[in-house]
Design a protein around this motif. Sequence first.
Motif, PDB file in Angstrom:
ATOM      1  N   SER A 166      51.653  87.997 -34.534  1.00 51.67           N
ATOM      2  CA  SER A 166      50.342  88.619 -34.385  1.00 51.67           C
ATOM      3  C   SER A 166      49.611  88.139 -33.139  1.00 51.67           C
ATOM      4  CB  SER A 166      49.480  88.319 -35.609  1.00 51.67           C
ATOM      5  OG  SER A 166      49.232  86.920 -35.717  1.00 51.67           O
ATOM      6  N   GLY A 167      50.091  87.065 -32.528  1.00 46.41           N
ATOM      7  CA  GLY A 167      49.373  86.471 -31.408  1.00 46.41           C
ATOM      8  C   GLY A 167      49.977  86.799 -30.064  1.00 46.41           C
ATOM      9  N   THR A 227      37.208  91.322 -36.212  1.00 43.16           N
ATOM     10  CA  THR A 227      37.320  89.883 -35.977  1.00 43.16           C
ATOM     11  C   THR A 227      35.967  89.288 -35.621  1.00 43.16           C
ATOM     12  OG1 THR A 227      39.589  90.192 -35.201  1.00 43.16           O
ATOM     13  CG2 THR A 227      38.527  88.101 -34.666  1.00 43.16           C
ATOM     14  N   ASN A 232      41.641  89.393 -31.953  1.00 43.88           N
ATOM     15  CA  ASN A 232      41.830  90.590 -32.771  1.00 43.88           C
ATOM     16  C   ASN A 232      42.545  90.312 -34.093  1.00 43.88           C
ATOM     17  OD1 ASN A 232      44.385  90.029 -31.872  1.00 43.88           O
ATOM     18  ND2 ASN A 232      44.823  92.079 -31.082  1.00 43.88           N
ATOM     19  N   ARG A 233      42.340  89.116 -34.634  1.00 45.19           N
ATOM     20  CA  ARG A 233      43.005  88.759 -35.881  1.00 45.19           C
ATOM     21  C   ARG A 233      41.961  88.314 -36.917  1.00 45.19           C
ATOM     22  NH1 ARG A 233      48.070  84.932 -34.293  1.00 45.19           N
ATOM     23  NH2 ARG A 233      46.493  83.796 -33.116  1.00 45.19           N
ATOM     24  N   HIS A 272      43.295  85.778 -39.751  1.00 42.53           N
ATOM     25  CA  HIS A 272      43.531  84.438 -39.221  1.00 42.53           C
ATOM     26  C   HIS A 272      42.208  83.733 -38.929  1.00 42.53           C
ATOM     27  CE1 HIS A 272      47.376  86.440 -38.449  1.00 42.53           C
ATOM     28  NE2 HIS A 272      47.929  85.253 -38.324  1.00 42.53           N
ATOM     29  N   THR A 273      41.294  84.484 -38.309  1.00 36.91           N
ATOM     30  CA  THR A 273      39.999  83.908 -37.947  1.00 36.91           C
ATOM     31  C   THR A 273      39.241  83.443 -39.185  1.00 36.91           C
ATOM     32  OG1 THR A 273      39.847  85.292 -35.966  1.00 36.91           O
ATOM     33  CG2 THR A 273      37.790  84.393 -36.835  1.00 36.91           C
ATOM     34  N   GLY A 329      49.940  80.969 -37.019  1.00 37.69           N
ATOM     35  CA  GLY A 329      50.080  82.121 -36.130  1.00 37.69           C
ATOM     36  C   GLY A 329      51.487  82.594 -35.869  1.00 37.69           C
ATOM     37  N   LYS A 379      40.287  96.215 -34.729  1.00 39.22           N
ATOM     38  CA  LYS A 379      40.644  94.824 -35.018  1.00 39.22           C
ATOM     39  C   LYS A 379      39.732  93.859 -34.266  1.00 39.22           C
ATOM     40  CE  LYS A 379      44.182  95.136 -37.824  1.00 39.22           C
ATOM     41  NZ  LYS A 379      44.133  94.572 -39.208  1.00 39.22           N
ATOM     42  N   ASP A 385      44.149  80.615 -35.077  1.00 42.87           N
ATOM     43  CA  ASP A 385      45.255  80.524 -36.038  1.00 42.87           C
ATOM     44  C   ASP A 385      45.541  79.085 -36.455  1.00 42.87           C
ATOM     45  OD1 ASP A 385      46.251  79.618 -33.652  1.00 42.87           O
ATOM     46  OD2 ASP A 385      47.898  81.057 -33.520  1.00 42.87           O
TER      47      ASP A 385
END
Length: 300
Positions: free
Chosen positions: A239-240, A59, A14-15, A18-19, A235, A55, A107
């Motif tokens: 957020s993780g 992603t 769900n990032r 970052h992805t 990361g 999210k 991340d």
Amino acid sequence: MSAKLAPIILFIYNRPLHTRNTLEALAKNEHAKQSDLFVFADGAKPKATPGELQKVTETRAVIGEKQWCKKVELIAREKNMNLEDNVIDGITEIISKYGRAIILEDDLITSPYFLKYCNEALEVYADDKRVFSINGFMHNMDSYTEPDTFLCPLATSSWGWATWADRWSKLEINPEQINIIADNPFLTNRFNFAGVDYSHMLKNMNTWDIRWYYTAFINNALGLFPTRSLIKNIGFDNSGTHVGNENLNQELYLSPIPVVQQVSINMTYYANLLNYFAPVPRPPVIKRIGLRLKKILLNR
């Protein structure tokens, strides 16, 4: 899959930012255009809010933005498997088909030569059954001498790595010797790397990487590491699923790292790594008092 190039497995959730950053760096890798990429996207949690669902959707959409590698396949989970099960299931599915794999999470920023390093090392150490993991991350120890890679009893790292099907097949999903390690101070001390308390995770094994570390430990395995890091973790922003030390000193190496086969543990690098992790010993109480008095007197 392209001949002799290992497939890449990427785990996302769900990032989206970052992805995207991870994929942008991966696409700049030598061999990226000749490699197959399999992306395992975990599903939303049962009680996810509309914002959280969004999210997850955003992603997954990142995967289709560009042709990041030669082939890109998205495996979208319908339900939430949690990170541990998603990783174990994903690696097992791909590595059983291709015999080897390179593993990333959403991340991790890779050096342009990360894939080259992993693929070369997978070839060089394929027949050395002592080696369980080819690892891309290394702490910035600022103590480099030849060679550029080294074998170490700290066999595994979850930040950008690769392995073979025959090693991964030994993964202990339900470890049976946890209590033996936890109850014996000598084994506990050996399980903990330079004072880093890995043993506390044995009591609550809810992550895939402690199982992989445990598997390497009971098999007396080795890991290959570069002397300079080909991975940077972005990361540490809460957020993780698992947070860490955002003050970690990281430096991404942007040049190729040659892989020359090592047959034994490099004690110089092993000692440097132990010293890097080991806490600085405090002087005896009497000496501390003396140093404190000396400081007071000098400042009068």
